[in-house]
Design a protein around this motif. Structure first.
Motif, PDB file in Angstrom:
ATOM      1  N   ASN A  39       0.873  -1.176   0.000  1.00  0.00           N
ATOM      2  CA  ASN A  39       0.000   0.000   0.000  1.00  0.00           C
ATOM      3  C   ASN A  39       0.917   1.236   0.000  1.00  0.00           C
ATOM      4  O   ASN A  39       1.426   1.658   1.041  1.00  0.00           O
ATOM      5  N   ARG A  42       0.176   4.242   2.254  1.00  0.00           N
ATOM      6  CA  ARG A  42       0.457   3.990   3.672  1.00  0.00           C
ATOM      7  C   ARG A  42       1.957   4.069   3.929  1.00  0.00           C
ATOM      8  O   ARG A  42       2.407   4.648   4.926  1.00  0.00           O
ATOM      9  N   SER A 126       6.545  -8.729  22.694  1.00  0.00           N
ATOM     10  CA  SER A 126       6.608  -7.400  23.294  1.00  0.00           C
ATOM     11  C   SER A 126       6.002  -7.330  24.695  1.00  0.00           C
ATOM     12  O   SER A 126       6.018  -6.271  25.319  1.00  0.00           O
ATOM     13  N   TRP A 220      -8.522  -2.609  16.266  1.00  0.00           N
ATOM     14  CA  TRP A 220      -7.204  -2.818  15.653  1.00  0.00           C
ATOM     15  C   TRP A 220      -7.334  -3.191  14.176  1.00  0.00           C
ATOM     16  O   TRP A 220      -8.360  -3.689  13.738  1.00  0.00           O
TER      17      TRP A 220
HETATM   18  N1  LIG Z   1       3.795  -7.641  19.123  1.00  0.00           N
HETATM   19  C1  LIG Z   1       2.559  -7.184  19.185  1.00  0.00           C
HETATM   20  O1  LIG Z   1       2.050  -6.883  20.249  1.00  0.00           O
HETATM   21  C2  LIG Z   1       1.753  -7.050  17.916  1.00  0.00           C
HETATM   22  C3  LIG Z   1       0.636  -6.235  17.885  1.00  0.00           C
HETATM   23  C4  LIG Z   1      -0.067  -6.156  16.683  1.00  0.00           C
HETATM   24  C5  LIG Z   1       0.325  -6.878  15.571  1.00  0.00           C
HETATM   25  N2  LIG Z   1       1.415  -7.687  15.651  1.00  0.00           N
HETATM   26  C6  LIG Z   1       1.853  -8.488  14.506  1.00  0.00           C
HETATM   27  O2  LIG Z   1       2.425  -7.608  13.536  1.00  0.00           O
HETATM   28  C7  LIG Z   1       2.151  -8.080  12.236  1.00  0.00           C
HETATM   29  C8  LIG Z   1       1.437  -6.975  11.468  1.00  0.00           C
HETATM   30  O3  LIG Z   1       0.264  -6.646  12.161  1.00  0.00           O
HETATM   31  P1  LIG Z   1      -0.442  -5.222  12.030  1.00  0.00           P
HETATM   32  O4  LIG Z   1      -1.401  -5.141  13.144  1.00  0.00           O
HETATM   33  O5  LIG Z   1       0.555  -4.148  11.877  1.00  0.00           O
HETATM   34  O6  LIG Z   1      -1.229  -5.470  10.653  1.00  0.00           O
HETATM   35  P2  LIG Z   1      -1.687  -4.371   9.594  1.00  0.00           P
HETATM   36  O7  LIG Z   1      -2.703  -5.042   8.762  1.00  0.00           O
HETATM   37  O8  LIG Z   1      -2.028  -3.116  10.306  1.00  0.00           O
HETATM   38  O9  LIG Z   1      -0.351  -4.112   8.755  1.00  0.00           O
HETATM   39  C9  LIG Z   1       0.181  -5.036   7.844  1.00  0.00           C
HETATM   40  C10 LIG Z   1       0.754  -4.260   6.685  1.00  0.00           C
HETATM   41  O10 LIG Z   1       1.393  -5.175   5.780  1.00  0.00           O
HETATM   42  C11 LIG Z   1       1.170  -4.704   4.477  1.00  0.00           C
HETATM   43  N3  LIG Z   1       1.392  -5.795   3.525  1.00  0.00           N
HETATM   44  C12 LIG Z   1       0.604  -6.859   3.261  1.00  0.00           C
HETATM   45  N4  LIG Z   1       1.179  -7.652   2.335  1.00  0.00           N
HETATM   46  C13 LIG Z   1       2.359  -7.070   2.005  1.00  0.00           C
HETATM   47  C14 LIG Z   1       3.422  -7.423   1.118  1.00  0.00           C
HETATM   48  N5  LIG Z   1       3.372  -8.530   0.363  1.00  0.00           N
HETATM   49  N6  LIG Z   1       4.498  -6.609   1.037  1.00  0.00           N
HETATM   50  C15 LIG Z   1       4.558  -5.465   1.770  1.00  0.00           C
HETATM   51  N7  LIG Z   1       3.569  -5.081   2.630  1.00  0.00           N
HETATM   52  C16 LIG Z   1       2.490  -5.873   2.737  1.00  0.00           C
HETATM   53  C17 LIG Z   1      -0.266  -4.218   4.510  1.00  0.00           C
HETATM   54  O11 LIG Z   1      -0.556  -3.349   3.427  1.00  0.00           O
HETATM   55  C18 LIG Z   1      -0.309  -3.526   5.870  1.00  0.00           C
HETATM   56  O12 LIG Z   1       0.019  -2.148   5.770  1.00  0.00           O
HETATM   57  C19 LIG Z   1       1.335  -9.361  12.417  1.00  0.00           C
HETATM   58  O13 LIG Z   1       2.168 -10.468  12.359  1.00  0.00           O
HETATM   59  C20 LIG Z   1       0.761  -9.224  13.805  1.00  0.00           C
HETATM   60  O14 LIG Z   1       0.526 -10.489  14.425  1.00  0.00           O
HETATM   61  C21 LIG Z   1       2.132  -7.768  16.796  1.00  0.00           C
END
Ligand SMILES: NC(=O)c1ccc[n+]([C@@H]2O[C@H](COP(=O)([O-])OP(=O)(O)OC[C@H]3O[C@@H](n4cnc5c(N)ncnc54)[C@H](O)[C@@H]3O)[C@@H](O)[C@H]2O)c1
Length: 356
Positions: A39, A42, A126, A220
């Motif tokens: 995206n 973004r 985390s 979220w």
């Molecule tokens: N440690 C924590 O507490 C915590 C909290 C939330 C999420 N997470 C993890 O973080 C990861 C992302 O979660 P999020 O909440 O940020 O999700 P999100 O959906 O907000 O963000 C994911 C991003 O990846 C991008 N994306 C998808 N396919 C892609 C590709 N092929 N190449 C490049 N970009 C691509 C999407 O466009 C999006 O912007 C997940 O694995 C989730 O489990 C961890």
């Protein structure tokens, strides 16, 4: 290596913005030099608001960038293994989001690749750096609660489903629902606090009650599809037998008809901790229960405040890359938890206890 460890962020979504970028920037030797997201808007927005000069839309380009020393993989779970392995092979250090991967086989390949390439592979557990978790872990290791008999971890969300059809709720992209998303945290926090005792068997159950009915929406997620596929769990319940006889139960929900709750109880034959964690700090002070000459006592220990979780995760990660410290959670740690999560799904589908 340049004086700064130059990090590229792959995935410019919610956790990149709220956790990773602040964590890297806080480190005196860390800088974010590139961001990548399919995206483009973004990615551009995240770059602009954080002074990041280079934007990619293909992850293969960011891992080929010679100005990037390390990458953060903050992508949907289905991409964790492929992107991390390619980055490690390209000579980058990797901090991968949780869960490490969707399957144990993928996780094993990630860990083996990191060892082979001699790169750091960390996982973003985390919740480990919480002050209370660190405190309990240290006290359990000192023998303060004695022999572990029982532990319980609950992360109950009244309404926390991240969209109905986003990658989170599609099994092909996430690998699973509440269990992989938040069960991974609670299971890790409890076992880590206990000193990672050996688990000999698991009995797990998963359910999907609210998601399929389009109820329990939370706040979220970047791509909040409202009418797509929901084929994952929104509740998980696990019972773990410890090899030395203790029992651990974990319950997590994305949505349920009950109040929000986060709680960890660690009970031994000499004392017990009771901690009500929240995502942003402690709602109730941690308590320690024991006996004093046969009389029940309850104390509230003083726990020193420490830095925010992602700052500590990056303190460990960047220091490990620079050879001056160690990661909060390694790829091997992520793999150990993934084995338990996979066994939970197997137990649930086969309706039996699974031996490990
Ligand atoms: N440690 C924590 O507490 C915590 C909290 C939330 C999420 N997470 C993890 O973080 C990861 C992302 O979660 P999020 O909440 O940020 O999700 P999100 O959906 O907000 O963000 C994911 C991003 O990846 C991008 N994306 C998808 N396919 C892609 C590709 N092929 N190449 C490049 N970009 C691509 C999407 O466009 C999006 O912007 C997940 O694995 C989730 O489990 C961890």
């Amino acid at each position: 290596m340049s004086t700064s460890t130059r990090v590229g962020i792959i995935g410019a979504g919610a956790i990149a913005m709220h956790g990773h970028i602040p964590g890297i920037k806080k480190h005196p030797h860390g800088s974010v030099v590139a961001v990548c997201d399919t995206n483009k808007d973004r990615a551009n927005a995240l770059a602009a608001s954080n002074g990041i000069s280079t934007v990619y839309t293909n992850w293969r380009d960011i891992i080929a960038d010679p100005n990037v020393d390390a990458v953060t993989v903050a992508l949907p779970n289905a991409l964790h293994a492929e992107v991390s392995i390619a980055a490690l092979k390209a000579g980058k250090h990797v901090l991968c989001e949780k869960p490490l991967a969707m399957t144990v086989a993928q996780g094993e390949e990630m860990v083996a690749t990191a060892h082979k390439e001699g790169r750091v592979l960390a996982i973003n557990m985390s919740n480990r750096p919480r002050a209370e978790v660190q405190y309990m872990k240290a006290k359990v290791a000192e023998g303060k609660i004695g022999k572990i008999s029982y532990a319980q971890g609950r992360m109950i969300r009244r309404a926390g489903i991240p969209g109905f059809g986003s990658w989170f709720t599609r099994k092909e992209l996430s690998g699973g629902g509440a269990l992989l998303d938040i069960g991974v945290h609670m299971l890790d926090m409890v076992l880590y606090s206990l000193g990672n005792p050996k688990v000999s068997a698991i009995r797990g159950e998963v359910q999907a009650v609210h998601g399929p009915q389009r109820r329990g929406l939370g706040g979220w997620g970047s791509d909040r599809v409202m009418d797509g596929t929901f084929d994952v769990d929104d509740l998980a319940s696990l019972h773990l037998r410890l090899a030395d006889g203790g029992l651990v139960t974990i319950e997590v929900t994305w949505a349920i008809y009950a109040q929000n709750e986060e709680r960890i109880q660690l009970i031994g034959d000499q004392g017990g901790f009771d901690y009500y964690p929240t995502l942003y700090g402690s709602e109730k002070p941690l308590r320690f229960y024991s006996d004093d000459n046969g009389s029940p006592i309850e104390t509230i220990p003083t726990i020193p405040r420490i830095d925010a979780a992602h700052n500590l995760v990056y303190a460990g990660y960047i220091d490990a890359i620079r050879g001056t410290g160690s990661v909060v959670a390694s790829g091997d740690d992520g793999l150990a938890i993934l084995r338990l999560l996979e066994a939970t799904y197997r137990s649930a589908s086969e309706k039996r206890e699974v031996s490990l």
